[in-house]
Scaffold this active site. Structure first.
Site, PDB file in Angstrom:
ATOM      1  N   ASP A  73       5.671   8.895  10.071  1.00 48.26           N
ATOM      2  CA  ASP A  73       6.017   8.075   8.912  1.00 48.26           C
ATOM      3  C   ASP A  73       7.346   8.465   8.278  1.00 48.26           C
ATOM      4  O   ASP A  73       7.786   7.823   7.317  1.00 48.26           O
ATOM      5  CB  ASP A  73       4.910   8.142   7.860  1.00 48.26           C
ATOM      6  CG  ASP A  73       3.734   7.245   8.197  1.00 48.26           C
ATOM      7  OD1 ASP A  73       3.842   6.462   9.161  1.00 48.26           O
ATOM      8  OD2 ASP A  73       2.698   7.322   7.502  1.00 48.26           O
ATOM      9  N   LYS A  77      -0.529   7.432  -1.157  1.00 49.81           N
ATOM     10  CA  LYS A  77      -1.175   6.174  -0.773  1.00 49.81           C
ATOM     11  C   LYS A  77      -2.228   6.398   0.301  1.00 49.81           C
ATOM     12  O   LYS A  77      -3.357   5.891   0.205  1.00 49.81           O
ATOM     13  CB  LYS A  77      -0.133   5.187  -0.259  1.00 49.81           C
ATOM     14  CG  LYS A  77      -0.720   3.893   0.293  1.00 49.81           C
ATOM     15  CD  LYS A  77       0.323   3.045   0.973  1.00 49.81           C
ATOM     16  CE  LYS A  77       0.530   3.408   2.421  1.00 49.81           C
ATOM     17  NZ  LYS A  77      -0.484   2.804   3.315  1.00 49.81           N
ATOM     18  N   ASN A  78      -1.864   7.159   1.333  1.00 51.79           N
ATOM     19  CA  ASN A  78      -2.766   7.330   2.465  1.00 51.79           C
ATOM     20  C   ASN A  78      -4.018   8.112   2.110  1.00 51.79           C
ATOM     21  O   ASN A  78      -5.015   8.048   2.835  1.00 51.79           O
ATOM     22  CB  ASN A  78      -2.041   8.013   3.619  1.00 51.79           C
ATOM     23  CG  ASN A  78      -1.045   7.088   4.308  1.00 51.79           C
ATOM     24  OD1 ASN A  78      -1.109   5.870   4.138  1.00 51.79           O
ATOM     25  ND2 ASN A  78      -0.130   7.659   5.061  1.00 51.79           N
ATOM     26  N   ARG A 134       4.128  -1.867  -0.552  1.00 50.53           N
ATOM     27  CA  ARG A 134       2.815  -1.359  -0.143  1.00 50.53           C
ATOM     28  C   ARG A 134       2.727   0.155  -0.273  1.00 50.53           C
ATOM     29  O   ARG A 134       1.630   0.698  -0.394  1.00 50.53           O
ATOM     30  CB  ARG A 134       2.521  -1.749   1.312  1.00 50.53           C
ATOM     31  CG  ARG A 134       2.285  -3.231   1.537  1.00 50.53           C
ATOM     32  CD  ARG A 134       1.900  -3.506   2.982  1.00 50.53           C
ATOM     33  NE  ARG A 134       0.881  -2.578   3.417  1.00 50.53           N
ATOM     34  CZ  ARG A 134       0.923  -1.880   4.551  1.00 50.53           C
ATOM     35  NH1 ARG A 134       1.965  -1.995   5.356  1.00 50.53           N
ATOM     36  NH2 ARG A 134      -0.048  -1.057   4.870  1.00 50.53           N
ATOM     37  N   CYS A 156       0.640  -3.460   9.272  1.00 46.31           N
ATOM     38  CA  CYS A 156       1.959  -3.328   9.906  1.00 46.31           C
ATOM     39  C   CYS A 156       1.872  -3.506  11.419  1.00 46.31           C
ATOM     40  O   CYS A 156       0.939  -3.034  12.048  1.00 46.31           O
ATOM     41  CB  CYS A 156       2.563  -1.958   9.603  1.00 46.31           C
ATOM     42  SG  CYS A 156       3.167  -1.764   7.919  1.00 46.31           S
ATOM     43  N   ARG A 189      -2.776   0.103  17.779  1.00 52.97           N
ATOM     44  CA  ARG A 189      -3.651   0.866  16.884  1.00 52.97           C
ATOM     45  C   ARG A 189      -5.074   0.286  16.863  1.00 52.97           C
ATOM     46  O   ARG A 189      -5.579  -0.151  15.826  1.00 52.97           O
ATOM     47  CB  ARG A 189      -3.063   0.901  15.464  1.00 52.97           C
ATOM     48  CG  ARG A 189      -1.713   1.571  15.404  1.00 52.97           C
ATOM     49  CD  ARG A 189      -1.339   1.971  14.006  1.00 52.97           C
ATOM     50  NE  ARG A 189      -1.075   0.834  13.155  1.00 52.97           N
ATOM     51  CZ  ARG A 189      -0.806   0.923  11.860  1.00 52.97           C
ATOM     52  NH1 ARG A 189      -0.766   2.103  11.277  1.00 52.97           N
ATOM     53  NH2 ARG A 189      -0.571  -0.141  11.142  1.00 52.97           N
TER      54      ARG A 189
END
Length: 429
Positions: free
Chosen positions: A311, A22-23, A403, A120, A125
């Site tokens: 993560d 995903k990233n 997600r 999130c 961030r």
């Protein structure tokens, strides 16, 4: 609002294919804006986040066509005609990474207006690093009513940019914008995550001139235009690591296929230290554990790659809740990333949090309870805890989970997990 129910106690046996990352996929999707030629991404995950970004790209006039090819799921992006450079709040708020369209739009068209992001709630961030880097590349930027308006009428210009700390998002964002800047850009203290390497290699395939792959200093020699092409998304190391921990927690034997074992070495080293049997077979990772034997408590500290991934912190903490002894989990990447602790406590976990450190006192058994997902990765820790908890655990707000984890129930269910989705269930608490 959907929820997921898990009946604990089933061992996991079978194989789980690792999806595309995903990233990486969402940044490669943003990179499609940089060229007027089609970019085909193979090994594409089908997730809520890729769907959100696909909608945003269509808003800009990009053609997004999903399909199935020889290498599995693929998506074709054609940004031949950019009809809008405005990214409204309603589209950007659903995912932080949507903000990374700002740089590519600016580099390609000379102007863009993008909403500040949502996503999130695992710490502030801030996007200050992104904005500062684009400013150093010559962009003129204004902040007004939650939007970032950026212009570069004469194009972006190369610069030497040293980030004050390692930031994956800022590195990726600046890298994309710099590929079309005039002159040379040097990014110092750049992040080295595998997903950045994937982006560098894809951009290079498209005609970008980038030096310093997999190092903390990237040199980008700007080019006038980029080409299209075909690129395969790197396997998802976070998904791979999550299922490895799930297999260790439930017990049994699970083969994770189509992965890159070296990408989760920091995790598997700690799992072996805890007493899990790990075997590497080419691109596959085989996880074995006799659930009769308790694991040993092991300390971890999250670090930038190649250290222990933030993560995977929540997932490993879930594993430690049933290990013998006391483990210490230190979070050094994001503040406020222990929000899953109260939910694990509802299942009987014994965890004490002091600042960025959590002390996990292992218990022999967890007991089922309704719990609530707080963010993407924490959602997976609750699923894992449910695999071993006595009774049926219900995890609410699993839109977080959707997600980042593709076909979760199908993949775990194929290995024997007693797991099902409850459609449209109300919040449990």
């Amino acid at each position: 609002m959907d929820s997921i129910a898990i009946e604990g106690g089933a061992r996991l046996n079978g194989s789980i294919p690792v999806s595309g990352a995903k990233n990486s996929a969402i940044k490669l999707m943003a990179a499609s804006i940089l060229t007027d030629q089609p970019l085909r991404l193979t090994n594409m995950p089908r997730l809520a986040d890729t769907r959100f970004l696909g909608e945003l790209l269509r808003h800009f006039g990009v053609s997004v066509t999903e399909g199935h090819g020889e290498d599995g799921q693929e998506t074709l992006f054609d940004a031949g005609d950019i009809t809008s450079t405005f990214a409204p709040y309603d589209l950007v708020r659903q995912m932080r990474a949507s903000f990374n369209v700002l740089g590519p739009l600016l580099a390609r068209t000379g102007h863009a207006k993008v909403s500040l992001p949502g996503g999130c709630t695992i710490g502030a961030r801030p996007v200050d690093l992104h904005i500062d880097a684009l400013t150093r590349l010559g962009a003129m930027i204004e902040l007004d009513e939650g939007y970032v308006s950026a212009t570069a009428p004469g194009g972006l210009r190369g610069a030497v940019i040293e980030f004050p700390f390692v930031s994956v998002g800022a590195t990726e964002h600046t890298l994309m914008a710099a590929t079309l800047a005039k002159g040379t850009t040097v990014l110092k203290r750049a992040a080295r995550e595998p997903e950045i390497g994937d982006l560098v290699q894809c951009l290079t395939m498209m005609g970008a001139r980038i030096e310093g792959l997999d190092t903390d200093e990237l040199t980008i020699h700007g080019v006038e235009r980029l080409n299209g092409g075909t690129w395969s998304v790197i396997p998802d190391r976070i998904e791979m690591g999550s299922y490895a921990v799930a297999a260790a927690m439930a017990g049994g034997e699970v083969r994770l296929t189509k992965g890159r074992p070296e990408l989760i070495a920091a995790l598997t080293d700690k799992m072996i230290e805890a007493g899990v049997e790990i075997e590497i077979d080419g691109q596959d990772v085989i996880v074995r554990r006799d659930p009769v034997r308790r694991l040993k408590a092991v300390d971890i500290t999250t670090e930038v790659y190649p250290g222990f991934a933030t993560d995977l912190q929540a997932q490993f903490m879930a594993l430690m809740t049933v290990a013998e002894g006391e483990s210490v989990v230190r979070e050094t990447i994001f503040e406020n990333r222990f929000m899953h602790v109260p939910e694990l406590a509802r299942l009987g976990a014994h965890i004490e949090v002091h600042g960025n450190e959590a002390r996990v006192h292992g218990v022999e058994t967890l007991k089922a309870a309704p719990v609530m997902a707080t963010d993407l990765r924490a959602s997976m820790s609750l699923i894992m805890a449910g695999l071993v908890a006595e009774g049926e655990t219900t995890v609410g707000r699993v839109y977080h989970l959707d997600r980042g984890f593709e076909r979760l129930e199908e993949k775990l269910g194929a290995c024997g997990a007693r797991i099902r989705r409850i459609r449209g269930a109300a919040d449990e608490h």
